[in-house]
Design a protein around this motif. Sequence first.
Motif, mmCIF file in Angstrom:
data_model
loop_
_atom_site.group_PDB
_atom_site.id
_atom_site.type_symbol
_atom_site.label_atom_id
_atom_site.label_comp_id
_atom_site.label_asym_id
_atom_site.label_seq_id
_atom_site.Cartn_x
_atom_site.Cartn_y
_atom_site.Cartn_z
ATOM 1 N N TRP A 159 86.669 36.157 58.060
ATOM 2 C CA TRP A 159 85.882 34.928 58.047
ATOM 3 C C TRP A 159 86.418 33.858 58.999
ATOM 4 O O TRP A 159 85.645 33.099 59.562
ATOM 5 C CB TRP A 159 85.737 34.393 56.620
ATOM 6 N N ILE A 189 86.644 29.025 52.908
ATOM 7 C CA ILE A 189 85.607 29.086 53.943
ATOM 8 C C ILE A 189 85.002 27.701 54.170
ATOM 9 O O ILE A 189 84.860 27.253 55.308
ATOM 10 C CB ILE A 189 84.512 30.111 53.564
ATOM 11 N N SER A 235 83.300 40.538 56.936
ATOM 12 C CA SER A 235 83.484 39.096 56.972
ATOM 13 C C SER A 235 84.405 38.586 55.858
ATOM 14 O O SER A 235 85.014 37.538 55.997
ATOM 15 C CB SER A 235 82.129 38.391 56.885
ATOM 16 N N GLU A 242 79.862 40.577 53.996
ATOM 17 C CA GLU A 242 81.228 40.517 53.469
ATOM 18 C C GLU A 242 81.980 41.835 53.461
ATOM 19 O O GLU A 242 83.141 41.887 53.853
ATOM 20 C CB GLU A 242 81.228 39.951 52.045
#
Length: 134
Positions: A64, A109, A60, A24
Amino acid sequence: MATPKLSLPKDFLFGFATASYQIEGSVTAENRGPSIWDDFTHKDPSPIKDGSSGEIATDSYRRWKEDIALMKSYGVNAYRFSISWSRIIPNGGRNDPVNGDGVKHYRDIIEELLRNGITPSVVRYLIWLVEDLI
């Protein structure tokens, strides 16, 4: 002798798996609290040979959608990922406030994975504890 043709069952899940701290980055974005990994990777001297941490990782948290498009291009149909506890409940406790931005991030997500035909599999805790609970 001919080799028999083997095939996977139609419901076989083929995909990738990640851990939030490893990919992340954005460790302070949208009110994420510190975790035990933040503390561990910032010790002096660093316990990590090259001194790296998860502060940026593969970014990310911000990229994402690109990550999901890449997974789709590889033909995967499953993605197992962990949720950063300190992004959902920054102080970590049962009665502490929930970070709505963190919840929205993971909901977005999951919805994008489903739109792309990728089955999400969520891990709530993957050696990832809020620092305040120690």
